[in-house]
Scaffold this motif. Structure first.
Motif, PDB file in Angstrom:
ATOM      1  N   GLN A  38       0.829  -1.195   0.000  1.00  8.66           N
ATOM      2  CA  GLN A  38       0.000   0.000   0.000  1.00  8.66           C
ATOM      3  C   GLN A  38       0.870   1.255   0.000  1.00  8.66           C
ATOM      4  O   GLN A  38       0.595   2.219  -0.718  1.00  8.66           O
ATOM      5  N   ASP A  39       1.928   1.215   0.773  1.00  9.20           N
ATOM      6  CA  ASP A  39       2.862   2.327   0.825  1.00  9.20           C
ATOM      7  C   ASP A  39       3.514   2.558  -0.544  1.00  9.20           C
ATOM      8  O   ASP A  39       3.582   3.691  -1.033  1.00  9.20           O
ATOM      9  N   ASP A  40       3.963   1.476  -1.167  1.00  9.85           N
ATOM     10  CA  ASP A  40       4.580   1.576  -2.494  1.00  9.85           C
ATOM     11  C   ASP A  40       3.603   2.143  -3.521  1.00  9.85           C
ATOM     12  O   ASP A  40       3.953   3.027  -4.306  1.00  9.85           O
ATOM     13  N   LEU A  41       2.387   1.617  -3.514  1.00  7.93           N
ATOM     14  CA  LEU A  41       1.396   2.073  -4.478  1.00  7.93           C
ATOM     15  C   LEU A  41       1.035   3.533  -4.230  1.00  7.93           C
ATOM     16  O   LEU A  41       0.913   4.319  -5.171  1.00  7.93           O
ATOM     17  N   TYR A  42       0.879   3.914  -2.980  1.00  4.09           N
ATOM     18  CA  TYR A  42       0.555   5.306  -2.654  1.00  4.09           C
ATOM     19  C   TYR A  42       1.632   6.251  -3.202  1.00  4.09           C
ATOM     20  O   TYR A  42       1.331   7.273  -3.821  1.00  4.09           O
ATOM     21  N   GLN A  43       2.880   5.885  -3.003  1.00  3.38           N
ATOM     22  CA  GLN A  43       3.970   6.726  -3.492  1.00  3.38           C
ATOM     23  C   GLN A  43       3.970   6.788  -5.018  1.00  3.38           C
ATOM     24  O   GLN A  43       4.217   7.848  -5.600  1.00  3.38           O
ATOM     25  N   GLU A  44       3.675   5.665  -5.667  1.00  6.61           N
ATOM     26  CA  GLU A  44       3.616   5.650  -7.131  1.00  6.61           C
ATOM     27  C   GLU A  44       2.473   6.531  -7.639  1.00  6.61           C
ATOM     28  O   GLU A  44       2.622   7.273  -8.599  1.00  6.61           O
ATOM     29  N   CYS A  46       1.161   9.086  -6.067  1.00  7.00           N
ATOM     30  CA  CYS A  46       1.548  10.483  -5.825  1.00  7.00           C
ATOM     31  C   CYS A  46       2.512  10.983  -6.897  1.00  7.00           C
ATOM     32  O   CYS A  46       2.373  12.107  -7.394  1.00  7.00           O
ATOM     33  N   ALA A  47       3.459  10.154  -7.281  1.00 10.93           N
ATOM     34  CA  ALA A  47       4.413  10.547  -8.326  1.00 10.93           C
ATOM     35  C   ALA A  47       3.682  10.793  -9.648  1.00 10.93           C
ATOM     36  O   ALA A  47       3.966  11.775 -10.350  1.00 10.93           O
ATOM     37  N   GLN A  48       2.745   9.920  -9.977  1.00  7.10           N
ATOM     38  CA  GLN A  48       1.993  10.094 -11.224  1.00  7.10           C
ATOM     39  C   GLN A  48       1.080  11.317 -11.162  1.00  7.10           C
ATOM     40  O   GLN A  48       0.924  12.029 -12.161  1.00  7.10           O
ATOM     41  N   LEU A  49       0.479  11.561 -10.006  1.00  8.68           N
ATOM     42  CA  LEU A  49      -0.346  12.761  -9.862  1.00  8.68           C
ATOM     43  C   LEU A  49       0.500  14.018 -10.051  1.00  8.68           C
ATOM     44  O   LEU A  49       0.073  14.971 -10.701  1.00  8.68           O
ATOM     45  N   TRP A  50       1.692  14.019  -9.467  1.00  9.58           N
ATOM     46  CA  TRP A  50       2.593  15.161  -9.612  1.00  9.58           C
ATOM     47  C   TRP A  50       2.877  15.416 -11.101  1.00  9.58           C
ATOM     48  O   TRP A  50       2.776  16.538 -11.576  1.00  9.58           O
ATOM     49  N   ARG A  51       3.196  14.343 -11.817  1.00  5.20           N
ATOM     50  CA  ARG A  51       3.493  14.476 -13.249  1.00  5.20           C
ATOM     51  C   ARG A  51       2.261  14.899 -14.054  1.00  5.20           C
ATOM     52  O   ARG A  51       2.390  15.497 -15.125  1.00  5.20           O
ATOM     53  N   SER A  52       1.075  14.580 -13.548  1.00  6.36           N
ATOM     54  CA  SER A  52      -0.144  14.849 -14.307  1.00  6.36           C
ATOM     55  C   SER A  52      -0.667  16.273 -14.132  1.00  6.36           C
ATOM     56  O   SER A  52      -1.496  16.708 -14.922  1.00  6.36           O
ATOM     57  N   VAL A  53      -0.197  16.980 -13.133  1.00  3.38           N
ATOM     58  CA  VAL A  53      -0.723  18.330 -12.872  1.00  3.38           C
ATOM     59  C   VAL A  53      -0.661  19.214 -14.118  1.00  3.38           C
ATOM     60  O   VAL A  53      -1.672  19.822 -14.488  1.00  3.38           O
TER      61      VAL A  53
END
Length: 169
Positions: A38-44, A46-53
């Motif tokens: 869950q921690d790994d997926l959450y971080q992934e 978040c990284a994709q959301l950051w790139r998607s902004v």
């Protein structure tokens, strides 16, 4: 990217995380089953959301966009995890902490049932529970609105049958 654009991206990202935290928890819990996964997926996510902004064009609602990015990331992550099972790091403290909610056996049962669904049906279910309109679910998942309706009907039937068989009320 200019400093002004970077600041705007950071502000949008921070606001999305604060306002849509529940979506992220639902997606993570539906696709990852151990605290480390869950921690790994959450971080992934978040990284994709950051790139998607910068790619967000306001053609859909922020909620639909965040669901789309989160769900596609979770599906891709899930496929990768099946190929490469990793071991948690010793002494690793999870980044993701659950919302302050008491343990509810019905909620745990529901997440178990959602985990049994295929990836698209899981995604439909999460969005349906959040009251997302069929049109937005269809847009986020790239399927027709009538297909969403059929999937929702079948998912409800499946959950009802499982609840009757399992004695959940």
């Amino acid at each position: 990217m200019t400093p002004r654009e970077q600041k705007a991206q950071a502000q949008t990202f921070d606001r999305w995380l604060a306002e849509h935290r529940g979506i992220l928890f639902k997606v993570v819990r539906a696709y990852a089953f151990t605290i480390h996964d869950q921690d790994d997926l959450y971080q992934e996510i978040c990284a994709q959301l950051w790139r998607s902004v910068p790619k967000f064009q306001h053609a859909s609602s922020e909620t639909t966009w965040i669901y789309r990015v989160s769900l596609y990331t979770a599906m891709r992550w899930s496929k990768t995890q099946k190929k490469h099972r990793s071991q948690p790091l010793a002494g690793h403290e999870p980044v993701l902490t659950p919302l302050d909610q008491p343990d509810d056996q019905r909620l745990a049962w529901l997440y178990q049932q959602i985990a049994k669904l295929n990836e698209v049906d899981r995604s439909v279910t999460l969005m349906m529970f959040d009251g997302i309109p069929y049109a937005e679910i269809a847009e986020a998942l790239g399927i027709s609105e009538s297909n969403v309706g059929v999937k929702v009907h079948r998912i409800k039937q499946r959950l009802t049958r499982a609840a009757e068989e399992g004695g959940i009320s």
